[in-house]
Design a protein around this motif. Structure first.
Motif: not given
Length: 322
Positions: A128-142
């Motif tokens: 867990p923690g901050n990834t440093g990625l911008d919100p547009s990269q959330t598709s990978f996590f989803q």
């Protein structure tokens, strides 16, 4: 410039080199070389230089050379090496301490990214923690069902996630996510699979045995030999003390039940005839013995103690070999 060797000449040269190493070195480590690069292998060669030589090659060539060497020299023990030459393996010929060489080989592991199609050697957990990625990269996590939240304009993973399980193949989504996070979850290097030592072949786990482990194993073996010897009445050095003790017990029991006697048996018979004598003799100095109750009680206590001692001795013999 030296002329380029033909394929046949390369085979002859390889055979000569490997045969020379087999003659010179009696100890060989069989190592797996999966995902080991040339630069990494070169560093391993440098690290082992002095008392060890790393030899790589095709399994068919190595097997053929071993058989040729065995036929030419009559060294049949080296044939034990042939069944070990399976998969992407290499050989480390050494004159050094096998454990130290094995530990030295283990130092040269390098981190590697999770490439698509690789079989994961370990579980991969995304912390867990901050990834440093911008919100547009959330598709990978989803796609991978990883719980996240937006914190100060970046994606933050809320809880630890087991992304890849050991033995699973790495998918494209997992590989892309780990690459974006800068995580290199795997490490590769030469892994010792088997050890050849003067004709004997054994697992590398044997190299980690301590003196305490060997002592414990030896004691277990002695206990098993003793137990078997006692069970079948076959005399051995391990069982001899117990056989003498048991024989003495039998002789003493016969003497007690018959008229036959000898000095040690006389004392036992005297005790059985009048236990109170021994109870009085065993009374502490200055103790006052009044009436007949105290000697009788002391005699009973002494008899009970003797019975317990005999049972304890039997339990000791039994427990030692259970």
């Amino acid at each position: 410039m030296a002329p380029k060797l033909t394929k046949a000449e390369k085979k002859v040269s390889y055979d000569k080199k490997m045969c020379r190493l087999i003659d010179e070195y009696a100890q060989i480590l069989v190592v797996a070389a999966d995902n080991v690069g040339s630069t990494q292998l070169q560093n391993i060669r440098k690290g082992l230089r002095g008392d060890s030589v790393v030899l790589m090659g095709k399994n068919t060539m190595m097997k053929r050379t071993v058989r040729i060497h065995s036929e030419n020299t009559g060294n049949t023990a080296i044939l034990n090496l042939v069944p070990l030459l399976v998969g992407n393996v290499g050989l480390i010929f050494t004159k050094g301490d096998l454990k130290e060489v094995s530990e030295e080989v283990g130092k040269y592991k390098v981190g590697a990214p999770a490439r698509v199609g690789l079989v994961a050697p370990i579980d991969v957990v995304v912390p867990p923690g901050n990834t440093g990625l911008d919100p547009s990269q959330t598709s990978f996590f989803q796609v991978l069902n990883i719980p996240t939240k937006i914190n100060k304009g970046t994606v933050e993973i809320i809880t630890p996630v087991e992304l890849i399980h050991k033995g699973d193949k790495v998918g494209s989504s997992e590989a892309a996510l780990l690459a974006k996070l800068g995580i290199r979850p795997f490490s590769y290097g030469l892994v010792v699979l088997s050890v050849y030592d003067n004709g004997s072949v054994f697992s590398p786990e044997v190299l980690n045995l301590t003196e305490d482990d060997l002592t414990e194993r030896f004691a277990q073996g002695v206990a098993m030999v003793t137990s078997l010897s006692l069970a079948i009445a076959y005399p051995t050095i391990a069982a001899a003390p117990h056989m003498f003790i048991n024989a003495y017990k039998n002789a003493l029991a016969i003497a007690v039940e018959t008229e036959y006697s000898y000095p040690h048996a006389d004392k036992v018979k005297e005790y059985l005839a009048d236990p109170s004598k021994f109870a009085v003799a065993a009374a502490p100095a200055g103790a006052v013995v009044s009436g007949g109750a105290a000697p009788a009680a002391a005699a009973k206590e002494e008899a009970k103690k003797e019975e317990v001692d005999e049972e304890s001795d039997d339990d000791f013999v039994c427990n030692l070999f259970d």
